[in-house]
Design a protein around this motif. Structure first.
Motif, mmCIF file in Angstrom:
data_model
loop_
_atom_site.group_PDB
_atom_site.id
_atom_site.type_symbol
_atom_site.label_atom_id
_atom_site.label_comp_id
_atom_site.label_asym_id
_atom_site.label_seq_id
_atom_site.Cartn_x
_atom_site.Cartn_y
_atom_site.Cartn_z
ATOM 1 N N UNK A 277 0.841 -1.194 0.000
ATOM 2 C CA UNK A 277 0.000 0.000 0.000
ATOM 3 C C UNK A 277 0.878 1.246 0.000
ATOM 4 N N UNK A 278 0.745 2.054 -1.048
ATOM 5 C CA UNK A 278 1.534 3.277 -1.188
ATOM 6 C C UNK A 278 0.578 4.469 -1.196
ATOM 7 N N UNK A 279 0.830 5.390 -0.296
ATOM 8 C CA UNK A 279 0.052 6.617 -0.235
ATOM 9 C C UNK A 279 0.909 7.771 -0.730
ATOM 10 N N UNK A 280 0.337 8.600 -1.612
ATOM 11 C CA UNK A 280 1.035 9.775 -2.118
ATOM 12 C C UNK A 280 0.512 11.009 -1.394
ATOM 13 N N UNK A 281 1.426 11.858 -0.986
ATOM 14 C CA UNK A 281 1.050 12.997 -0.157
ATOM 15 C C UNK A 281 1.899 14.202 -0.540
ATOM 16 N N UNK A 282 1.268 15.334 -0.704
ATOM 17 C CA UNK A 282 1.990 16.590 -0.913
ATOM 18 C C UNK A 282 1.687 17.498 0.270
ATOM 19 N N UNK A 283 2.724 17.809 1.022
ATOM 20 C CA UNK A 283 2.592 18.678 2.177
ATOM 21 C C UNK A 283 2.926 20.115 1.792
ATOM 22 N N UNK A 284 2.160 21.042 2.339
ATOM 23 C CA UNK A 284 2.450 22.460 2.131
ATOM 24 C C UNK A 284 3.431 22.898 3.204
ATOM 25 N N UNK A 285 4.653 23.200 2.797
ATOM 26 C CA UNK A 285 5.673 23.606 3.747
ATOM 27 C C UNK A 285 5.749 25.109 3.878
ATOM 28 N N UNK A 286 5.869 25.595 5.118
ATOM 29 C CA UNK A 286 5.975 27.034 5.325
ATOM 30 C C UNK A 286 7.364 27.450 5.783
ATOM 31 N N UNK A 287 8.247 26.458 6.039
ATOM 32 C CA UNK A 287 9.589 26.825 6.476
ATOM 33 C C UNK A 287 10.646 25.900 5.890
ATOM 34 N N UNK A 288 10.470 24.583 6.033
ATOM 35 C CA UNK A 288 11.479 23.648 5.543
ATOM 36 C C UNK A 288 10.851 22.292 5.275
ATOM 37 N N UNK A 289 11.579 21.477 4.500
ATOM 38 C CA UNK A 289 11.140 20.111 4.254
ATOM 39 C C UNK A 289 11.085 19.347 5.568
#
Length: 282
Positions: free
Chosen positions: A65-77
């Motif tokens: 099971x692979x989940x793809x996720x894009x996080x909105x970063x406000x400072x750093x990875x």
């Protein structure tokens, strides 16, 4: 062991090799793989997700099971990854030692930052790693220090979960005597640790004494010859993995090994003033 592997990717082939490693490991453990991209503006989220989907389509078919996720970063990875680790306690970050773009130089910056923000462990996938099936032994390097020996329970736990044998390996420079803290030379030190770990885990433990000058190559070479799945090391002190960029022992493990290196940070930031190296072998 964790039931979720968090894999930060930046679009580079090296970063996606870490995803391949995570999927291979998950096939053995039943864990979920969460592949994460970080966007630093809302307008970039959709395109970042498309890139993740396209890259995943090029990987080998897998039942994981692979989940793809894009996080909105406000400072750093690292801050974005820290948030995911907090959301999923006990998860393991699996990441490449090389990258590009906003997350370039992962070992020197992002991995260091993540290790400082969490107590890991973090699995680092170096440039020579080939994706294996995680059916080989686990090598843990000790140097006589309590910090290096603190990695033993972690190595044993992973070995038991994977159904493989842990190996305790100590490197002695033939031009020098045994390091401070070790009472006797030759194989007595790793043998004693192996007996103790066997008695506590009821799991077979191998051991070896290597008489070589350079542990940074001796440990990876031994692990390769053993067909090891992992090398385990501990990080301690104030600067976490930052010295990986200037040739520490664990840097050598990452640089030379054909298997991933599992690193965790000891909670000794206040009491360990003046010690900022990454522990592996003397």
């Amino acid at each position: 062991m964790s039931q979720r592997y968090i894999v930060p990717v930046d679009g580079s082939d090296a970063a996606w090799t870490a995803a391949d490693v995570a999927m291979s490991l998950a096939a053995r453990t039943g864990a979920i793989v969460q592949v994460v991209g970080v966007a630093f503006a809302p307008r970039n989220i959709a395109s970042a997700r498309t890139h993740l989907e396209e890259a995943l389509e090029t990987r080998l078919p897998s039942e994981v099971e692979v989940q793809l996720d894009v996080e909105l970063g406000d400072s750093s990875v690292a801050a974005a990854i820290e948030g995911l680790v907090e959301l999923h306690p006990g998860s393991v970050v699996i990441m490449s030692s090389h990258g590009r773009g906003r997350s370039a130089a992962l070992v020197g910056s992002v991995a260091d930052d993540i290790l400082q923000r969490t107590f890991g462990p973090i699995m680092i996938v170096g440039p020579n790693v080939t994706v294996g099936a995680f059916t080989g032994p686990i090598v843990v390097s000790v140097d006589g220090s309590p910090e290096s020996e603190a990695a033993l329970p972690l190595a044993a736990a992973w070995a038991i979960e994977l159904g493989v044998e842990p190996w305790i390996v100590h490197v002695v420079n033939p031009d020098e005597g045994p390091p401070a803290g070790i009472d006797v030379a030759d194989s007595a030190y790793p043998a004693r640790l192996a007996r103790d770990l066997e008695s506590r885990t009821r799991h077979r433990v191998g051991f070896e004494e290597l008489h070589q000058r350079h542990p940074t190559t001796a440990i990876p070479e031994f692990a390769d010859g053993l067909g090891a799945s992992l090398i385990v090391a501990s990080s301690h002190g104030r600067s976490g993995l930052s010295r990986l960029t200037v040739g520490s022992v664990t840097s050598g493990f990452v640089r030379h090994a054909v298997c991933p290196v599992l690193v965790f940070r000891l909670p000794l930031r206040e009491s360990n003033e003046g010690h900022d190296d990454v522990t592996g072998a003397a």
